[in-house]
Design a protein around this motif. Sequence first.
Motif, PDB file in Angstrom:
ATOM      1  N   GLY A  78       0.858  -0.963   0.208  1.00 20.46           N
ATOM      2  CA  GLY A  78       0.075   0.008  -0.225  1.00 20.46           C
ATOM      3  C   GLY A  78       0.752   0.975  -0.077  1.00 20.46           C
ATOM      4  O   GLY A  78       1.823   0.915   0.659  1.00 20.46           O
ATOM      5  N   LEU A  79       0.536   2.329  -0.976  1.00 18.83           N
ATOM      6  CA  LEU A  79       0.749   3.659  -1.010  1.00 18.83           C
ATOM      7  C   LEU A  79       0.431   4.729   0.545  1.00 18.83           C
ATOM      8  O   LEU A  79      -0.695   4.156   1.232  1.00 18.83           O
ATOM      9  CB  LEU A  79       0.718   4.547  -2.472  1.00 18.83           C
ATOM     10  CG  LEU A  79       1.845   3.842  -3.872  1.00 18.83           C
ATOM     11  CD1 LEU A  79       1.153   3.871  -4.338  1.00 18.83           C
ATOM     12  CD2 LEU A  79       2.835   3.250  -3.339  1.00 18.83           C
ATOM     13  N   PRO A  80       1.621   5.370   1.014  1.00 18.75           N
ATOM     14  CA  PRO A  80       1.924   6.583   2.070  1.00 18.75           C
ATOM     15  C   PRO A  80      -0.269   6.906   1.308  1.00 18.75           C
ATOM     16  O   PRO A  80      -1.133   7.249   0.646  1.00 18.75           O
ATOM     17  CB  PRO A  80       2.121   7.242   1.716  1.00 18.75           C
ATOM     18  CG  PRO A  80       3.875   6.440   1.443  1.00 18.75           C
ATOM     19  CD  PRO A  80       2.835   6.029   0.147  1.00 18.75           C
ATOM     20  N   LYS A  81      -0.724   7.606   2.815  1.00 16.10           N
ATOM     21  CA  LYS A  81      -1.731   8.029   2.512  1.00 16.10           C
ATOM     22  C   LYS A  81      -3.172   7.273   2.314  1.00 16.10           C
ATOM     23  O   LYS A  81      -4.312   7.823   1.975  1.00 16.10           O
ATOM     24  CB  LYS A  81      -1.984   9.840   2.052  1.00 16.10           C
ATOM     25  CG  LYS A  81      -0.234  10.155   2.756  1.00 16.10           C
ATOM     26  CD  LYS A  81      -0.587  11.785   2.383  1.00 16.10           C
ATOM     27  CE  LYS A  81       0.862  12.578   2.609  1.00 16.10           C
ATOM     28  NZ  LYS A  81       0.873  13.786   2.532  1.00 16.10           N
ATOM     29  N   GLY A  82      -3.328   6.258   1.662  1.00 23.13           N
ATOM     30  CA  GLY A  82      -3.240   5.246   1.398  1.00 23.13           C
ATOM     31  C   GLY A  82      -4.480   5.162  -0.150  1.00 23.13           C
ATOM     32  O   GLY A  82      -5.498   5.732  -0.242  1.00 23.13           O
ATOM     33  N   ILE A  83      -3.520   6.472  -0.627  1.00 23.83           N
ATOM     34  CA  ILE A  83      -3.195   6.284  -2.095  1.00 23.83           C
ATOM     35  C   ILE A  83      -4.045   5.416  -3.088  1.00 23.83           C
ATOM     36  O   ILE A  83      -4.097   5.946  -4.654  1.00 23.83           O
ATOM     37  CB  ILE A  83      -2.869   7.815  -2.360  1.00 23.83           C
ATOM     38  CG1 ILE A  83      -1.624   7.475  -2.632  1.00 23.83           C
ATOM     39  CG2 ILE A  83      -2.924   8.920  -1.861  1.00 23.83           C
ATOM     40  CD1 ILE A  83      -0.160   7.841  -3.044  1.00 23.83           C
ATOM     41  N   GLY A  84      -3.497   4.682  -2.978  1.00 30.16           N
ATOM     42  CA  GLY A  84      -3.323   3.278  -3.075  1.00 30.16           C
ATOM     43  C   GLY A  84      -1.987   2.276  -3.563  1.00 30.16           C
ATOM     44  O   GLY A  84      -1.479   1.907  -1.915  1.00 30.16           O
ATOM     45  N   ASN A  85      -2.968   1.225  -3.567  1.00 25.64           N
ATOM     46  CA  ASN A  85      -1.407  -0.099  -4.722  1.00 25.64           C
ATOM     47  C   ASN A  85      -0.758  -0.376  -5.260  1.00 25.64           C
ATOM     48  O   ASN A  85      -1.347   0.593  -6.323  1.00 25.64           O
ATOM     49  CB  ASN A  85      -2.608  -0.895  -3.828  1.00 25.64           C
ATOM     50  CG  ASN A  85      -3.131  -0.615  -2.721  1.00 25.64           C
ATOM     51  OD1 ASN A  85      -2.940  -1.178  -1.301  1.00 25.64           O
ATOM     52  ND2 ASN A  85      -4.737  -0.918  -2.904  1.00 25.64           N
ATOM     53  N   VAL A  86       0.261  -0.859  -5.437  1.00 25.76           N
ATOM     54  CA  VAL A  86       1.125  -1.084  -6.351  1.00 25.76           C
ATOM     55  C   VAL A  86       1.801  -2.735  -6.240  1.00 25.76           C
ATOM     56  O   VAL A  86       1.553  -3.259  -5.220  1.00 25.76           O
ATOM     57  CB  VAL A  86       2.661  -0.807  -6.215  1.00 25.76           C
ATOM     58  CG1 VAL A  86       2.132   1.298  -6.342  1.00 25.76           C
ATOM     59  CG2 VAL A  86       3.827  -0.333  -4.836  1.00 25.76           C
ATOM     60  N   ALA A  87       2.245  -2.910  -7.646  1.00 22.80           N
ATOM     61  CA  ALA A  87       2.463  -4.656  -7.013  1.00 22.80           C
ATOM     62  C   ALA A  87       3.747  -4.770  -8.309  1.00 22.80           C
ATOM     63  O   ALA A  87       3.663  -3.754  -8.964  1.00 22.80           O
ATOM     64  CB  ALA A  87       1.729  -5.232  -7.413  1.00 22.80           C
ATOM     65  N   PHE A  88       4.858  -5.834  -7.264  1.00 21.34           N
ATOM     66  CA  PHE A  88       6.259  -6.240  -7.961  1.00 21.34           C
ATOM     67  C   PHE A  88       6.277  -7.166  -8.478  1.00 21.34           C
ATOM     68  O   PHE A  88       6.380  -8.041  -7.405  1.00 21.34           O
ATOM     69  CB  PHE A  88       6.929  -5.317  -7.123  1.00 21.34           C
ATOM     70  CG  PHE A  88       8.235  -5.486  -7.251  1.00 21.34           C
ATOM     71  CD1 PHE A  88       9.210  -4.928  -8.629  1.00 21.34           C
ATOM     72  CD2 PHE A  88       9.853  -6.035  -6.829  1.00 21.34           C
ATOM     73  CE1 PHE A  88      10.851  -4.214  -8.400  1.00 21.34           C
ATOM     74  CE2 PHE A  88      10.996  -6.585  -7.411  1.00 21.34           C
ATOM     75  CZ  PHE A  88      11.615  -5.963  -8.167  1.00 21.34           C
ATOM     76  N   LEU A 125      18.400  -8.102   2.025  1.00 21.55           N
ATOM     77  CA  LEU A 125      18.264  -8.326   0.327  1.00 21.55           C
ATOM     78  C   LEU A 125      17.743  -7.622  -0.376  1.00 21.55           C
ATOM     79  O   LEU A 125      17.675  -6.590  -0.382  1.00 21.55           O
ATOM     80  CB  LEU A 125      16.283  -8.565   0.519  1.00 21.55           C
ATOM     81  CG  LEU A 125      15.699 -10.190   2.370  1.00 21.55           C
ATOM     82  CD1 LEU A 125      15.392  -9.420   2.402  1.00 21.55           C
ATOM     83  CD2 LEU A 125      16.671 -11.591   2.135  1.00 21.55           C
ATOM     84  N   ALA A 126      18.138  -8.146  -1.755  1.00 21.83           N
ATOM     85  CA  ALA A 126      18.170  -7.648  -2.946  1.00 21.83           C
ATOM     86  C   ALA A 126      17.363  -7.623  -4.464  1.00 21.83           C
ATOM     87  O   ALA A 126      17.502  -9.396  -3.855  1.00 21.83           O
ATOM     88  CB  ALA A 126      19.348  -7.205  -3.270  1.00 21.83           C
ATOM     89  N   ALA A 127      17.245  -7.170  -5.046  1.00 23.08           N
ATOM     90  CA  ALA A 127      15.769  -7.841  -6.105  1.00 23.08           C
ATOM     91  C   ALA A 127      15.676  -6.555  -6.969  1.00 23.08           C
ATOM     92  O   ALA A 127      15.829  -5.638  -6.832  1.00 23.08           O
ATOM     93  CB  ALA A 127      14.550  -8.637  -5.296  1.00 23.08           C
ATOM     94  N   LYS A 128      15.937  -7.454  -8.801  1.00 21.96           N
ATOM     95  CA  LYS A 128      15.375  -6.726  -9.239  1.00 21.96           C
ATOM     96  C   LYS A 128      14.288  -7.530 -10.221  1.00 21.96           C
ATOM     97  O   LYS A 128      13.825  -8.151  -9.786  1.00 21.96           O
ATOM     98  CB  LYS A 128      16.436  -6.939 -10.787  1.00 21.96           C
ATOM     99  CG  LYS A 128      17.808  -6.249 -10.378  1.00 21.96           C
ATOM    100  CD  LYS A 128      18.266  -6.332 -11.425  1.00 21.96           C
ATOM    101  CE  LYS A 128      19.923  -5.508 -10.892  1.00 21.96           C
ATOM    102  NZ  LYS A 128      21.352  -5.894 -12.003  1.00 21.96           N
ATOM    103  N   GLY A 129      13.225  -6.163 -10.480  1.00 20.94           N
ATOM    104  CA  GLY A 129      12.290  -6.271 -11.105  1.00 20.94           C
ATOM    105  C   GLY A 129      11.172  -5.465 -12.198  1.00 20.94           C
ATOM    106  O   GLY A 129      11.509  -4.327 -12.273  1.00 20.94           O
ATOM    107  N   ASP A 130       9.895  -6.124 -12.215  1.00 22.04           N
ATOM    108  CA  ASP A 130       8.800  -5.338 -13.232  1.00 22.04           C
ATOM    109  C   ASP A 130       8.416  -4.605 -12.342  1.00 22.04           C
ATOM    110  O   ASP A 130       7.212  -6.006 -11.212  1.00 22.04           O
ATOM    111  CB  ASP A 130       8.366  -5.724 -13.969  1.00 22.04           C
ATOM    112  CG  ASP A 130       9.556  -5.985 -15.071  1.00 22.04           C
ATOM    113  OD1 ASP A 130      10.823  -5.421 -15.275  1.00 22.04           O
ATOM    114  OD2 ASP A 130       9.862  -7.447 -15.685  1.00 22.04           O
ATOM    115  N   LEU A 131       7.415  -3.192 -11.881  1.00 22.11           N
ATOM    116  CA  LEU A 131       5.953  -3.011 -11.293  1.00 22.11           C
ATOM    117  C   LEU A 131       4.513  -3.925 -12.730  1.00 22.11           C
ATOM    118  O   LEU A 131       5.242  -3.381 -14.009  1.00 22.11           O
ATOM    119  CB  LEU A 131       5.936  -1.483 -11.153  1.00 22.11           C
ATOM    120  CG  LEU A 131       4.593  -0.997 -10.700  1.00 22.11           C
ATOM    121  CD1 LEU A 131       5.580  -1.032  -9.471  1.00 22.11           C
ATOM    122  CD2 LEU A 131       4.782   0.861 -11.460  1.00 22.11           C
TER     123      LEU A 131
END
Length: 390
Positions: free
Chosen positions: A247-257, A281-287
């Motif tokens: 979840g993003l700050p202030k409840g503005i939405g959600n993201v997935a990676f 922990l380290a990782a690379k990826g896509d939104l």
Amino acid sequence: MMRIWLVLLILLIHTGCWDRKEINDIGLVMATAIDLAEDGQLQATLQVAVPSPSSQTTGASKETERFFLISDVGKNGIEIDQKLQQKMSRTLFFSHRSVILVGEDLAIKGLNDILDTFTRNPRNRLKAYILVVKGKKAGDLLQVEYPYELAPSEALKEMELLQGKGTVATLRDYMIASASEGTSPTTGVLEPTVYRSSGKKGEKPLFRITGTAIFKSSKLVGFLNNTETHEFLWFKGNKKGDGIAAGLPKGIGNVAFTITSSKTKIKTDWQSNPLKFHIDLAAKGDLVENDSPLDVTDSKNLSMVKKALEKQVIQNMEAFLRKIQTEYHADIVGFSQQLQRNNPKKWRAVEKEWDRYFAEADISVTVNLAINNTGEIGPALQFKDKEILN
């Protein structure tokens, strides 16, 4: 010359596999389920393949049974095997067995009484997957007719390979972890569920792989749920393809990676008291999802997304560590092995009381995620221009 021909003749007569069994003399065991019987004995259920009839067989049905089950009860493996063999017109053959299911009640009691049965005979496959059946008899799940595969055992094998990831454990994996000092073995978990056929009323039984079972001294001590199992994947070396949602700050939405590559390092401070470990922990990826009004092509917004995802990973990891440390006292990650490598002398000093030292250890976590791709759009398309946050 006569002697030479006689020797050659003897060799020709005696060549070949003296203990070979023809395919029509054996019954291929595809899976085994072991449960605790009501009288405290062991109950074994075998899933045996039914060979397809020859197309030339007169009167052969177009559809035949794909498998059948035989079951019996006994005090130990050899007694049960003898009883099961008496029900067969062919020799039971275990070299192709791909799955072993263990009922939850038996797993709680302990697996020491049955594991030797699966490992001493060289014709048993150590690559067979082992899973704990939660909330139901293991033998019951072998009766489920899976829609896609010829038999439930084939479905389970494919599910383990496709989505088991951290839950994947073969007999060999279990034995190695069980025999390693300070490390607790794990297996996958199988739960009953249902599905509906198209155009038909009612529900049919099915199963799903979910979570992880934790063992200590060959006894089941508890389970990890799906969220906790996803954190376990960091240490299994196969986090690729796994997803992180935040979840993003202030409840503005959600993201997935979605992770495309990852690295996990454990550092040990063996001089401290209590022991200290640091997980990097380290990782690379896509939104892969953004349901907020943020334009993620903006570097400031992308930085906000990155921090939110990293914060979520730390929270999830800390919850996972608390569970295995304080609730189960089970080192399934391999902190003991890391300590052995870094300082064998310190390990020998704590080895006999490792459960206590592990439970008291101070473990910190840092995360670094690199977002390589944010997709083909910046802000989500459902927002108006005036709603987009740049």
